[in-house]
Design a protein around this motif. Structure first.
Motif, PDB file in Angstrom:
ATOM      1  N   LYS A 107      60.618 -18.173 -44.659  1.00  0.00           N
ATOM      2  CA  LYS A 107      59.271 -18.395 -44.786  1.00  0.00           C
ATOM      3  C   LYS A 107      59.040 -17.213 -45.728  1.00  0.00           C
ATOM      4  N   GLN A 108      59.280 -15.946 -45.238  1.00  0.00           N
ATOM      5  CA  GLN A 108      58.881 -14.993 -46.093  1.00  0.00           C
ATOM      6  C   GLN A 108      59.392 -14.873 -47.656  1.00  0.00           C
ATOM      7  N   LYS A 145      60.174 -17.861 -49.236  1.00  0.00           N
ATOM      8  CA  LYS A 145      59.340 -18.719 -49.866  1.00  0.00           C
ATOM      9  C   LYS A 145      57.856 -18.316 -50.105  1.00  0.00           C
ATOM     10  N   GLU A 146      57.267 -17.417 -49.461  1.00  0.00           N
ATOM     11  CA  GLU A 146      55.857 -17.114 -49.756  1.00  0.00           C
ATOM     12  C   GLU A 146      56.094 -15.974 -50.820  1.00  0.00           C
ATOM     13  N   GLU A 147      57.069 -15.235 -50.952  1.00  0.00           N
ATOM     14  CA  GLU A 147      57.297 -14.341 -52.279  1.00  0.00           C
ATOM     15  C   GLU A 147      57.314 -15.135 -53.384  1.00  0.00           C
ATOM     16  N   THR A 152      53.829 -16.642 -53.919  1.00  0.00           N
ATOM     17  CA  THR A 152      52.527 -15.673 -53.913  1.00  0.00           C
ATOM     18  C   THR A 152      52.863 -14.191 -54.113  1.00  0.00           C
TER      19      THR A 152
END
Length: 287
Positions: A100-101, A103-105, A108
């Motif tokens: 998830k981290q 993916k967020e990077e 965003t």
């Protein structure tokens, strides 16, 4: 078109079937909407053949799903499959939030850049490698630190050491193992036997030497070694005193309490020595 990670034709087929079932249509009608004969679309859905990009693009348009989803599933699944393929399967199992981290990077973070997208709109493998390199070291450090502590505690070769000496051995062995891990890049999360082997080698070397000497390449290790010796500690205090006051210091005329205060810094310095990577210490003293 694809990188190291290739689509799994059976999984792609299951996703095509999911869309077909959601649309509640037959193989014949599904194929008709895509301009394909029933045997062809059936071979894709049943996973006998991998559906080509032009077919997936048509299904994506009809279903509202992304091309990447058909080939690789959700982005987190894609990231997990890639990292598993590169030998990080144990870490993926233990730390699912990392996907998830990353993916967020991708969407965003500082890495957000259309140039990081592959042909199906998912993060390029190089992007995943870069993000993983940022997130994984702290996890690997904790993993190795736990193993080092366990091995030190049960080592027969170190059983006669005092608690103070065991603490020193722990800091020394941990840093020696981490230095090797960082330089070689050979150890991955979950490779417990390899880590234990490195720890045992370090303990054996330490037992043969009989004395712990920390690397003096940078100031931290130098201070740790100096503060283990009362004479050397008095010498450094005297040097400091001369620089600051113009007067020398000698324990012959009192001042033992001052030596003890300086030496009390040693455990904190050892903790710092073991917790910081060689690259971090390099940054402090070289730049």
């Amino acid at each position: 078109m694809f990188g190291l990670l290739q689509p799994n034709k059976e999984k792609v087929g299951r996703r095509l079937k999911q869309i077909k079932d959601e649309m509640n249509i037959s193989f014949t009608e599904f194929g008709s909407r895509l301009g394909l004969k029933k045997p062809t679309i059936s071979s894709y859905v049943q996973g006998y053949n991998l559906a080509p990009i032009d077919v997936i693009e048509k299904v994506a348009k009809i279903s509202g799903r992304s091309v990447g989803w058909f080939y690789f599933g959700e982005i987190e699944e894609y990231i997990a499959d890639y990292l598993t393929l590169t030998g990080q399967g144990e870490l993926v199992k233990e730390y699912p939030d990392m996907m998830k981290q990353i993916k967020e990077e991708f969407f965003t973070g500082d890495f957000k850049n259309p140039g990081w997208e592959n042909e199906v709109g998912y993060p390029m493998e190089e992007f995943i490698d870069d993000c993983f390199a940022d997130f994984s070291p702290s996890i690997l450090d904790r993993y190795i630190g736990k193993i080092v502590t366990q091995q030190i505690d049960k080592s027969e070769k170190l059983k006669n050491l005092s608690e103070k000496e065991k603490g020193e051995a722990l800091a020394f062995v941990y840093q020696e193992v981490m230095d090797y891990v960082e330089m070689s890049g050979e150890i991955k999360y979950g490779e417990e036997e390899k880590v234990i082997g490195l720890v045992e080698d370090s303990i054996s070397n330490l037992a043969r030497r009989g004395k712990i000497e920390f690397s003096e390449e940078y100031l931290i290790g130098k201070l740790v070694n100096i503060l283990d010796d009362e004479v050397e500690t008095a010498r450094i205090i005297s040097t400091l005193s001369l620089n600051l006051t113009g007067k020398a210091f000698s324990p012959l005329f009192g001042g033992k309490e001052l030596i003890e205060i300086f030496q009390a810094m040693r455990p904190a310095l050892m903790k710092l020595y073991s917790e910081k990577t060689r690259d971090e210490i390099y940054d402090w003293f070289e730049r």
